[in-house]
Design a protein around this motif. Structure first.
Motif, mmCIF file in Angstrom:
data_model
loop_
_atom_site.group_PDB
_atom_site.id
_atom_site.type_symbol
_atom_site.label_atom_id
_atom_site.label_comp_id
_atom_site.label_asym_id
_atom_site.label_seq_id
_atom_site.Cartn_x
_atom_site.Cartn_y
_atom_site.Cartn_z
ATOM 1 N N GLY A 176 0.828 -1.193 0.000
ATOM 2 C CA GLY A 176 0.000 0.000 0.000
ATOM 3 C C GLY A 176 0.862 1.242 0.000
ATOM 4 O O GLY A 176 1.718 1.435 -0.866
ATOM 5 N N ASN A 177 0.616 2.090 0.980
ATOM 6 C CA ASN A 177 1.409 3.324 1.081
ATOM 7 C C ASN A 177 2.521 3.201 2.131
ATOM 8 O O ASN A 177 3.024 4.201 2.635
ATOM 9 C CB ASN A 177 0.511 4.513 1.397
ATOM 10 N N GLU A 178 2.913 1.963 2.438
ATOM 11 C CA GLU A 178 3.940 1.738 3.455
ATOM 12 C C GLU A 178 5.191 1.107 2.829
ATOM 13 O O GLU A 178 5.113 0.144 2.082
ATOM 14 C CB GLU A 178 3.389 0.813 4.539
ATOM 15 N N LEU A 179 6.330 1.691 3.192
ATOM 16 C CA LEU A 179 7.636 1.151 2.776
ATOM 17 C C LEU A 179 8.388 0.725 4.021
ATOM 18 O O LEU A 179 8.590 1.527 4.939
ATOM 19 C CB LEU A 179 8.445 2.215 2.018
ATOM 20 N N LYS A 180 8.787 -0.527 4.057
ATOM 21 C CA LYS A 180 9.657 -1.016 5.128
ATOM 22 C C LYS A 180 11.007 -1.352 4.500
ATOM 23 O O LYS A 180 11.068 -1.959 3.416
ATOM 24 C CB LYS A 180 9.051 -2.254 5.800
ATOM 25 N N TYR A 181 12.100 -1.021 5.177
ATOM 26 C CA TYR A 181 13.419 -1.215 4.577
ATOM 27 C C TYR A 181 14.485 -1.379 5.657
ATOM 28 O O TYR A 181 14.329 -0.917 6.795
ATOM 29 C CB TYR A 181 13.763 -0.053 3.648
ATOM 30 N N ARG A 182 15.598 -2.025 5.261
ATOM 31 C CA ARG A 182 16.741 -2.205 6.155
ATOM 32 C C ARG A 182 17.948 -2.663 5.324
ATOM 33 O O ARG A 182 17.798 -3.131 4.189
ATOM 34 C CB ARG A 182 16.438 -3.245 7.229
ATOM 35 N N TRP A 183 19.126 -2.558 5.921
ATOM 36 C CA TRP A 183 20.336 -3.114 5.304
ATOM 37 C C TRP A 183 20.503 -4.566 5.737
ATOM 38 O O TRP A 183 20.373 -4.886 6.917
ATOM 39 C CB TRP A 183 21.587 -2.349 5.728
ATOM 40 N N MET B 261 24.665 3.417 6.185
ATOM 41 C CA MET B 261 24.899 4.355 5.097
ATOM 42 C C MET B 261 23.585 4.897 4.534
ATOM 43 O O MET B 261 22.702 4.132 4.142
ATOM 44 C CB MET B 261 25.684 3.674 3.978
ATOM 45 N N PRO B 262 23.428 6.205 4.484
ATOM 46 C CA PRO B 262 22.260 6.771 3.806
ATOM 47 C C PRO B 262 22.310 6.436 2.311
ATOM 48 O O PRO B 262 23.392 6.220 1.749
ATOM 49 C CB PRO B 262 22.400 8.280 4.031
ATOM 50 N N ILE B 263 21.166 6.430 1.671
ATOM 51 C CA ILE B 263 21.128 6.115 0.252
ATOM 52 C C ILE B 263 20.050 6.933 -0.433
ATOM 53 O O ILE B 263 18.986 7.190 0.139
ATOM 54 C CB ILE B 263 20.895 4.605 0.016
ATOM 55 N N GLN B 264 20.360 7.348 -1.645
ATOM 56 C CA GLN B 264 19.395 8.122 -2.411
ATOM 57 C C GLN B 264 18.581 7.163 -3.278
ATOM 58 O O GLN B 264 19.135 6.262 -3.927
ATOM 59 C CB GLN B 264 20.111 9.148 -3.279
ATOM 60 N N VAL B 265 17.273 7.352 -3.278
ATOM 61 C CA VAL B 265 16.374 6.494 -4.059
ATOM 62 C C VAL B 265 15.397 7.383 -4.826
ATOM 63 O O VAL B 265 15.295 8.596 -4.582
ATOM 64 C CB VAL B 265 15.596 5.523 -3.146
ATOM 65 N N PHE B 266 14.691 6.747 -5.743
ATOM 66 C CA PHE B 266 13.585 7.407 -6.430
ATOM 67 C C PHE B 266 12.309 6.753 -5.932
ATOM 68 O O PHE B 266 12.006 5.609 -6.288
ATOM 69 C CB PHE B 266 13.739 7.283 -7.937
ATOM 70 N N LEU B 267 11.608 7.462 -5.076
ATOM 71 C CA LEU B 267 10.381 6.967 -4.469
ATOM 72 C C LEU B 267 9.213 7.590 -5.224
ATOM 73 O O LEU B 267 9.050 8.817 -5.228
ATOM 74 C CB LEU B 267 10.350 7.351 -2.992
ATOM 75 N N ASN B 268 8.458 6.719 -5.889
ATOM 76 C CA ASN B 268 7.406 7.209 -6.788
ATOM 77 C C ASN B 268 7.979 8.220 -7.783
ATOM 78 O O ASN B 268 7.390 9.265 -8.065
ATOM 79 C CB ASN B 268 6.262 7.839 -5.989
ATOM 80 N N GLU B 269 9.198 7.884 -8.272
ATOM 81 C CA GLU B 269 9.923 8.655 -9.282
ATOM 82 C C GLU B 269 10.424 10.005 -8.777
ATOM 83 O O GLU B 269 10.919 10.823 -9.567
ATOM 84 C CB GLU B 269 9.071 8.841 -10.549
ATOM 85 N N GLU B 270 10.302 10.238 -7.490
ATOM 86 C CA GLU B 270 10.847 11.456 -6.909
ATOM 87 C C GLU B 270 12.088 11.123 -6.076
ATOM 88 O O GLU B 270 12.087 10.173 -5.303
ATOM 89 C CB GLU B 270 9.803 12.138 -6.020
ATOM 90 N N LYS C 91 -0.705 4.965 -2.888
ATOM 91 C CA LYS C 91 -1.122 3.605 -2.537
ATOM 92 C C LYS C 91 -0.391 2.565 -3.384
ATOM 93 O O LYS C 91 -0.467 1.376 -3.110
ATOM 94 C CB LYS C 91 -2.636 3.457 -2.715
ATOM 95 N N ASN C 92 0.298 3.017 -4.433
ATOM 96 C CA ASN C 92 1.068 2.117 -5.299
ATOM 97 C C ASN C 92 2.523 2.606 -5.345
ATOM 98 O O ASN C 92 2.994 3.109 -6.367
ATOM 99 C CB ASN C 92 0.469 2.068 -6.704
ATOM 100 N N THR C 93 3.173 2.481 -4.235
ATOM 101 C CA THR C 93 4.523 3.018 -4.092
ATOM 102 C C THR C 93 5.518 2.235 -4.945
ATOM 103 O O THR C 93 5.498 0.998 -4.980
ATOM 104 C CB THR C 93 4.967 2.965 -2.620
ATOM 105 N N SER C 94 6.395 2.961 -5.624
ATOM 106 C CA SER C 94 7.490 2.344 -6.383
ATOM 107 C C SER C 94 8.810 2.851 -5.840
ATOM 108 O O SER C 94 8.894 3.966 -5.328
ATOM 109 C CB SER C 94 7.377 2.683 -7.874
ATOM 110 N N LEU C 95 9.845 2.026 -5.950
ATOM 111 C CA LEU C 95 11.161 2.405 -5.427
ATOM 112 C C LEU C 95 12.244 1.954 -6.395
ATOM 113 O O LEU C 95 12.240 0.812 -6.866
ATOM 114 C CB LEU C 95 11.384 1.785 -4.048
#
Length: 548
Positions: A488-495, A504-513, A531-535
């Motif tokens: 949905g609109n939730e992103l969970k993440y870890r190294w 380490m911080p990292i730059q991503v494109f979240l919903n193309e931003e 609601k349709n998150t892309s990474l």
């Protein structure tokens, strides 16, 4: 399988240090007594400090034979009576003298222990003369399997060159063959047949003419590491230009085979371009006192200080190939750019132990990227360095075994370049990054260094604690992996696949931003507006990803 299971359980139960983790990933190579004599600062080395060499030799091309002597000047740091001098078989030390007195020599493989008669008083400067001769190891596949290349040019003239990185200068001349102690200055006298020329490091002092031979004498004013010393013998012609650099007028001299003169005049236009780009990124060329030379040789090339050798067949790229596969690698002559880049990283800043060779090769491989950046922009440079990732093996850590003359993985080249490219992203400010690189060359000007010194400097200047960063990338073969789950609109993440406390911080494109994430080894959660998150991960970061 049982062994593997027990090892994994041990990891869970007993915390391990970065160095212990590195040892677990290093290959279990068996080292010998000779490896220790070659690679460690033995008691017979540490009591004296090199100040000056005069290498005075005769090269007989027809017999593939070298004979002569090396006068070794040194300052006494501690009272001792035995000195270790290195010379590899089949070369032989014939005698050693001090103040006209013949000295006893005990041979232990390639290490030779000379007992001095005169008292060595702390603070004194003394001389030892070592006479030697023999048929040095012939290079099989220079520069990787080094020694002396005994070749002929297309006109049948002798074409000879030394190359001895890793193998060591003691393959062809007697010296204190350890990286930690660079000689302060050096005179190189090489006698060759009269129809040939010898080109070595530094500036040409004189040419002495005899009936059938000539002696070329070169003087190196700056500190120089042993493997950076070279001889290049051929039917050379010389042309030159003066470069208006950050340190004033810099002599650029080129020595090439006669048949290649016109070709070289066109192709070597990459040299002043290189100098302009690297003085911008790294600061003033470190050896104005000794000039810059590019010397044609019968093998690919190497970073001999102020006497960089060239054998790339007058082609762009690496023998006409683009190592990155992007096309950008054909915009420059690989050997000119890479080997000259070593003047800053290898010759100016030199590792104390071969285990830290990543300092030489990672920064210099990264210099290819910065050359492109200077002339073609950041996108071209990034495409090139990212393109080289296909060459990364991740077979063993970048740092090798200490005190046994052992390098780390071949990944010291392009994994190292991508580590530095990744580090640049964490800084964001390109001018700050440039000043950090220039500061490295000022801070460690003409010095030998350790990995810790480089790590500490970069942490201090970036304002980032890079301990976990370097533990991850230098001391393990694990590529940090961003594991993430989208729901949905939730992103969970870890190294994952990372060292302890890797954050380490990292730059991503979240919903193309474009957006920064700050992962740790524990799960983190981010609420998004879609609601349709892309990474998508910024490809400038050398990491992997895993979507659950």
């Amino acid at each position: 399988m049982i062994y593997c299971f027990r090892l994994c359980i041990a990891f869970l139960i007993f915390p391990i240090t970065a160095i212990q983790a590195q040892d677990l990933f290093l290959e279990k190579k068996q080292f010998t007594h000779q490896d220790t004599l070659r690679g460690s600062i033995t008691p017979e080395r540490e009591w004296w400090d090199l100040t000056y060499y005069h290498l005075d030799i005769k090269v007989n091309p027809d017999d593939k034979f070298i004979s002569g002597k090396n006068t070794i000047q040194y300052k006494v740091l501690d009272k001792h009576s035995v000195m270790q001098i290195d010379l590899q078989s089949p070369m032989q030390i014939k005698k050693a003298t001090q103040n006209g007195k013949a000295l006893e020599i005990k041979h232990d493989g390639n290490a030779h222990f000379i007992t001095l008669i005169d008292t060595q008083n702390i603070g004194d400067t003394n001389n030892l003369i070592v006479h030697y001769e023999g048929h040095p190891k012939e290079a099989i596949s220079a520069p990787w399997d080094g020694g002396i290349s005994w070749k002929k040019d297309n006109n049948g003239n002798h074409f000879i060159a030394s190359s001895c990185q890793g193998l060591g200068a003691s393959v062809w001349w007697p010296c204190k063959d350890h990286m930690y102690d660079e000689v302060d200055s050096m005179l190189i006298s090489v006698n060759v047949p009269k129809d040939l020329m010898n080109v070595s490091n530094g500036r040409l002092q004189k040419i002495e003419q005899y009936s059938d031979t000539k002696t070329y004498t070169w003087f190196v004013k700056s500190p120089i590491n042993n493997y950076g010393v070279n001889i290049n013998i051929g039917d050379y012609v010389n042309f030159s230009e003066v470069y208006d650099g950050q340190g004033g007028n810099l002599d650029l001299n080129y020595y090439v085979l006669k048949d290649n003169l016109e070709k070289a005049k066109e192709h070597f236009k990459d040299v002043p371009k290189m100098m302009k780009a690297f003085e911008h990124w790294f600061g003033q060329y470190p050896f104005y006192a000794d000039s810059f030379k590019l010397v044609e040789v019968p093998y690919l090339g190497m970073e001999h200080q102020s006497s960089v050798t060239y054998g790339n067949q007058y082609k762009k790229g690496y023998l006409g190939r683009d190592l990155s596969g992007t096309g950008w690698g054909l915009k420059f002559d690989f050997i000119i750019i890479h080997e000259a880049g070593h003047e800053w990283f290898a010759n100016n800043i030199t590792n104390k132990d071969v285990a830290d060779m990543w300092i030489h090769e990672s920064f210099t491989s990264y210099s290819e990227n910065l050359f492109l950046d200077y002339y073609y922009g950041k996108k071209a440079a990034a495409a090139y360095v990212i393109g080289t990732r296909k060459l990364i093996q991740n077979d063993k850590p970048l740092i090798g075994h200490y005190n046994v003359n052992s390098e780390g993985s071949v990944d010291i080249y392009y994994k190292g370049a991508n580590i530095l490219h990744t580090l640049r992203q964490l800084i964001e400010d390109d001018e700050k990054w440039r000043q950090i690189l220039r500061g490295l060359n000022r801070t460690f000007y003409h010095q030998t260094v350790t990995t810790k010194q480089i790590e500490d400097y970069l942490s201090e200047q970036t304002g980032i604690d890079l301990t976990a960063f370097f533990n991850q990338y230098l001391r393990t073969i694990k590529v940090p992996t961003l594991e993430y789950r989208l729901k949905g609109n939730e992103l969970k993440y870890r190294w994952i696949n990372s060292v302890d406390k890797f954050d380490m911080p990292i730059q991503v494109f979240l919903n193309e931003e474009e957006q920064w994430l700050f992962p740790k080894t524990e799960w983190k959660t981010l609420e998004t507006t879609s609601k349709n998150t892309s990474l998508k991960i910024d490809p400038d970061f050398y990491v992997f990803s895993k979507k659950l």
